[in-house]
Scaffold this motif. Structure first.
Motif, PDB file in Angstrom:
ATOM      1  N   MET A  38     109.276  45.500  -7.405  1.00 40.47           N
ATOM      2  CA  MET A  38     108.733  44.142  -7.462  1.00 40.47           C
ATOM      3  C   MET A  38     108.325  43.810  -8.896  1.00 40.47           C
ATOM      4  SD  MET A  38     105.461  42.541  -5.415  1.00 40.47           S
ATOM      5  CE  MET A  38     106.296  42.577  -3.848  1.00 40.47           C
ATOM      6  N   MET A  39     108.781  42.657  -9.384  1.00 46.14           N
ATOM      7  CA  MET A  39     108.413  42.229 -10.730  1.00 46.14           C
ATOM      8  C   MET A  39     106.936  41.852 -10.776  1.00 46.14           C
ATOM      9  SD  MET A  39     111.150  42.585 -12.479  1.00 46.14           S
ATOM     10  CE  MET A  39     110.797  41.643 -13.975  1.00 46.14           C
ATOM     11  N   HIS A  40     106.328  42.003 -11.952  1.00 47.32           N
ATOM     12  CA  HIS A  40     104.889  41.777 -12.087  1.00 47.32           C
ATOM     13  C   HIS A  40     104.508  40.340 -11.712  1.00 47.32           C
ATOM     14  CE1 HIS A  40     100.866  42.722 -13.354  1.00 47.32           C
ATOM     15  NE2 HIS A  40     100.849  41.745 -14.227  1.00 47.32           N
ATOM     16  N   ALA A  41     105.278  39.358 -12.158  1.00 46.43           N
ATOM     17  CA  ALA A  41     104.973  37.957 -11.866  1.00 46.43           C
ATOM     18  C   ALA A  41     105.034  37.689 -10.360  1.00 46.43           C
ATOM     19  CB  ALA A  41     105.939  37.035 -12.609  1.00 46.43           C
ATOM     20  N   GLU A  42     106.010  38.298  -9.706  1.00 47.95           N
ATOM     21  CA  GLU A  42     106.131  38.128  -8.255  1.00 47.95           C
ATOM     22  C   GLU A  42     104.941  38.764  -7.547  1.00 47.95           C
ATOM     23  OE1 GLU A  42     109.080  39.404  -4.544  1.00 47.95           O
ATOM     24  OE2 GLU A  42     109.490  40.111  -6.588  1.00 47.95           O
ATOM     25  N   PHE A  43     104.553  39.960  -7.986  1.00 42.44           N
ATOM     26  CA  PHE A  43     103.397  40.624  -7.399  1.00 42.44           C
ATOM     27  C   PHE A  43     102.138  39.780  -7.569  1.00 42.44           C
ATOM     28  CE2 PHE A  43      99.606  43.265  -7.992  1.00 42.44           C
ATOM     29  CZ  PHE A  43      99.557  43.924  -6.766  1.00 42.44           C
ATOM     30  N   SER A  83     101.793  36.585  -7.975  1.00 48.23           N
ATOM     31  CA  SER A  83     101.846  35.378  -7.156  1.00 48.23           C
ATOM     32  C   SER A  83     101.540  35.690  -5.700  1.00 48.23           C
ATOM     33  CB  SER A  83     103.232  34.732  -7.285  1.00 48.23           C
ATOM     34  OG  SER A  83     103.336  33.611  -6.431  1.00 48.23           O
ATOM     35  N   LYS A  84     102.163  36.739  -5.176  1.00 44.64           N
ATOM     36  CA  LYS A  84     101.972  37.091  -3.770  1.00 44.64           C
ATOM     37  C   LYS A  84     100.559  37.598  -3.499  1.00 44.64           C
ATOM     38  CE  LYS A  84     104.981  39.023  -1.147  1.00 44.64           C
ATOM     39  NZ  LYS A  84     105.988  39.916  -0.512  1.00 44.64           N
ATOM     40  N   VAL A  85     100.035  38.424  -4.396  1.00 43.62           N
ATOM     41  CA  VAL A  85      98.714  38.997  -4.160  1.00 43.62           C
ATOM     42  C   VAL A  85      97.624  37.936  -4.320  1.00 43.62           C
ATOM     43  CG1 VAL A  85      98.029  39.819  -6.484  1.00 43.62           C
ATOM     44  CG2 VAL A  85      97.473  41.181  -4.455  1.00 43.62           C
ATOM     45  N   SER A  86      97.845  36.962  -5.192  1.00 38.61           N
ATOM     46  CA  SER A  86      96.898  35.866  -5.351  1.00 38.61           C
ATOM     47  C   SER A  86      96.846  34.998  -4.089  1.00 38.61           C
ATOM     48  CB  SER A  86      97.278  35.009  -6.557  1.00 38.61           C
ATOM     49  OG  SER A  86      96.407  33.898  -6.677  1.00 38.61           O
ATOM     50  N   ALA A  87      98.005  34.711  -3.532  1.00 39.80           N
ATOM     51  CA  ALA A  87      98.061  33.921  -2.301  1.00 39.80           C
ATOM     52  C   ALA A  87      97.383  34.657  -1.148  1.00 39.80           C
ATOM     53  CB  ALA A  87      99.510  33.603  -1.953  1.00 39.80           C
ATOM     54  N   LEU A 112      96.637  47.224  -2.334  1.00 41.16           N
ATOM     55  CA  LEU A 112      97.872  46.699  -2.927  1.00 41.16           C
ATOM     56  C   LEU A 112      97.899  46.944  -4.431  1.00 41.16           C
ATOM     57  CD1 LEU A 112      98.178  43.350  -0.960  1.00 41.16           C
ATOM     58  CD2 LEU A 112      99.948  45.125  -1.061  1.00 41.16           C
ATOM     59  N   TRP A 113      96.793  46.672  -5.099  1.00 36.16           N
ATOM     60  CA  TRP A 113      96.734  46.881  -6.548  1.00 36.16           C
ATOM     61  C   TRP A 113      96.873  48.359  -6.898  1.00 36.16           C
ATOM     62  CZ3 TRP A 113      96.788  43.553 -10.588  1.00 36.16           C
ATOM     63  CH2 TRP A 113      96.584  42.189 -10.320  1.00 36.16           C
ATOM     64  N   LEU A 114      96.179  49.212  -6.142  1.00 36.00           N
ATOM     65  CA  LEU A 114      96.268  50.650  -6.404  1.00 36.00           C
ATOM     66  C   LEU A 114      97.675  51.167  -6.124  1.00 36.00           C
ATOM     67  CD1 LEU A 114      92.876  51.887  -4.887  1.00 36.00           C
ATOM     68  CD2 LEU A 114      93.481  51.776  -7.318  1.00 36.00           C
ATOM     69  N   SER A 122      93.046  48.555   9.065  1.00 35.36           N
ATOM     70  CA  SER A 122      93.996  49.484   8.461  1.00 35.36           C
ATOM     71  C   SER A 122      95.429  49.068   8.782  1.00 35.36           C
ATOM     72  CB  SER A 122      93.730  50.909   8.972  1.00 35.36           C
ATOM     73  OG  SER A 122      94.579  51.829   8.340  1.00 35.36           O
ATOM     74  N   GLN A 123      95.659  48.620  10.014  1.00 36.45           N
ATOM     75  CA  GLN A 123      96.987  48.145  10.403  1.00 36.45           C
ATOM     76  C   GLN A 123      97.387  46.899   9.617  1.00 36.45           C
ATOM     77  OE1 GLN A 123      96.698  47.656  14.647  1.00 36.45           O
ATOM     78  NE2 GLN A 123      96.806  49.853  15.066  1.00 36.45           N
ATOM     79  N   GLN A 124      96.419  45.991   9.418  1.00 34.21           N
ATOM     80  CA  GLN A 124      96.706  44.812   8.604  1.00 34.21           C
ATOM     81  C   GLN A 124      97.097  45.214   7.189  1.00 34.21           C
ATOM     82  OE1 GLN A 124      93.991  41.315   8.803  1.00 34.21           O
ATOM     83  NE2 GLN A 124      92.938  42.446  10.414  1.00 34.21           N
ATOM     84  N   ALA A 125      96.342  46.153   6.627  1.00 33.08           N
ATOM     85  CA  ALA A 125      96.623  46.600   5.266  1.00 33.08           C
ATOM     86  C   ALA A 125      98.013  47.223   5.177  1.00 33.08           C
ATOM     87  CB  ALA A 125      95.559  47.609   4.819  1.00 33.08           C
ATOM     88  N   ALA A 126      98.352  48.046   6.166  1.00 33.03           N
ATOM     89  CA  ALA A 126      99.673  48.682   6.170  1.00 33.03           C
ATOM     90  C   ALA A 126     100.776  47.631   6.244  1.00 33.03           C
ATOM     91  CB  ALA A 126      99.774  49.655   7.345  1.00 33.03           C
ATOM     92  N   SER A 127     100.535  46.587   7.020  1.00 33.53           N
ATOM     93  CA  SER A 127     101.511  45.503   7.133  1.00 33.53           C
ATOM     94  C   SER A 127     101.690  44.782   5.807  1.00 33.53           C
ATOM     95  CB  SER A 127     101.071  44.523   8.224  1.00 33.53           C
ATOM     96  OG  SER A 127     101.948  43.419   8.296  1.00 33.53           O
ATOM     97  N   HIS A 128     100.569  44.548   5.111  1.00 32.02           N
ATOM     98  CA  HIS A 128     100.650  43.875   3.804  1.00 32.02           C
ATOM     99  C   HIS A 128     101.414  44.730   2.798  1.00 32.02           C
ATOM    100  CE1 HIS A 128      98.175  40.735   5.279  1.00 32.02           C
ATOM    101  NE2 HIS A 128      97.046  41.414   5.280  1.00 32.02           N
TER     102      HIS A 128
END
Length: 201
Positions: free
Chosen positions: A1-6, A8-12, A66-68, A89-95
């Protein structure tokens, strides 16, 4: 995953988490994710330190995870993340799956105290962001699992909830084998490292 894409997605995703929290009167019902500036700092620290094994205590819905995981993937590290709430934990795994960041990540569900007591793993990098009244009891095992040569422990919310971590910080200071630095990033980050001069002395 490109940094800009990451970014954008993590901010949303963070905005979705914040919107959820704004509707919850009960603190426990909130996701209480780490602040974006703190999460980004943690990823930068992983890049600098180049750890092999990372431990996160307090997954929640996976924002900091996600960041880690993003940083861990770039330095070829493994991440273990602990969460007592199976649903979160399941939500996190899904993300993480959605971000294609699941490789090298272990999700462990249960009481962190139980994991810390039974674990024999050694971690170069530990993030502590859980229920603060448990930190004092965690300390003997955190110290045991923290790599002596290069281990780093980062604790969140040490400025926003300073009164709740006073005893924990005092115990580390009394140990006299560690260096402590408090950074005014996000809700306040405490960075703990072994003091090798005191050890050798």
């Amino acid at each position: 995953m490109m940094h800009a894409e990451f970014l954008s997605k993590v901010s949303a995703l963070y905005q979705r988490f914040q919107e959820h929290d704004s509707t919850q009167a009960d603190r426990i019902a909130r996701f209480r994710n780490i602040e974006p500036e703190s999460a980004q700092f943690l990823a930068q620290l992983v890049h600098i330190q180049q750890p092999q094994q990372i431990l996160e205590i307090g997954t929640s819905t996976g924002y900091s995870t996600l960041w880690l995981a993003y940083a861990a993937q770039q330095v070829n590290a493994r991440l273990t993340t602990l969460e007592i709430d199976a649903g979160r934990s399941q939500q996190a795994a899904s993300h993480l799956a959605d971000f294609n960041l699941s490789n090298g990540v272990e999700f462990w569900v249960g009481d962190a105290a139980e994991y810390l007591k039974q674990s024999q793993a050694i971690f170069d990098f530990i993030l502590l962001d859980a229920e603060r009244d448990a930190y004092v009891d965690y300390w003997p095992d955190l110290k045991r699992l923290m790599c002596v040569s290069r281990g780093v422990l980062v604790v969140d919310n040490v400025l926003s909830h300073a009164d709740q971590v006073t005893d924990f910080i005092a115990i580390i200071q009394q140990d006299e084998q560690f260096n402590l630095s408090t950074l005014a990033i996000g809700a306040g980050l405490l960075v703990v490292t072994w003091d090798h001069e005191k050890q050798s002395g």
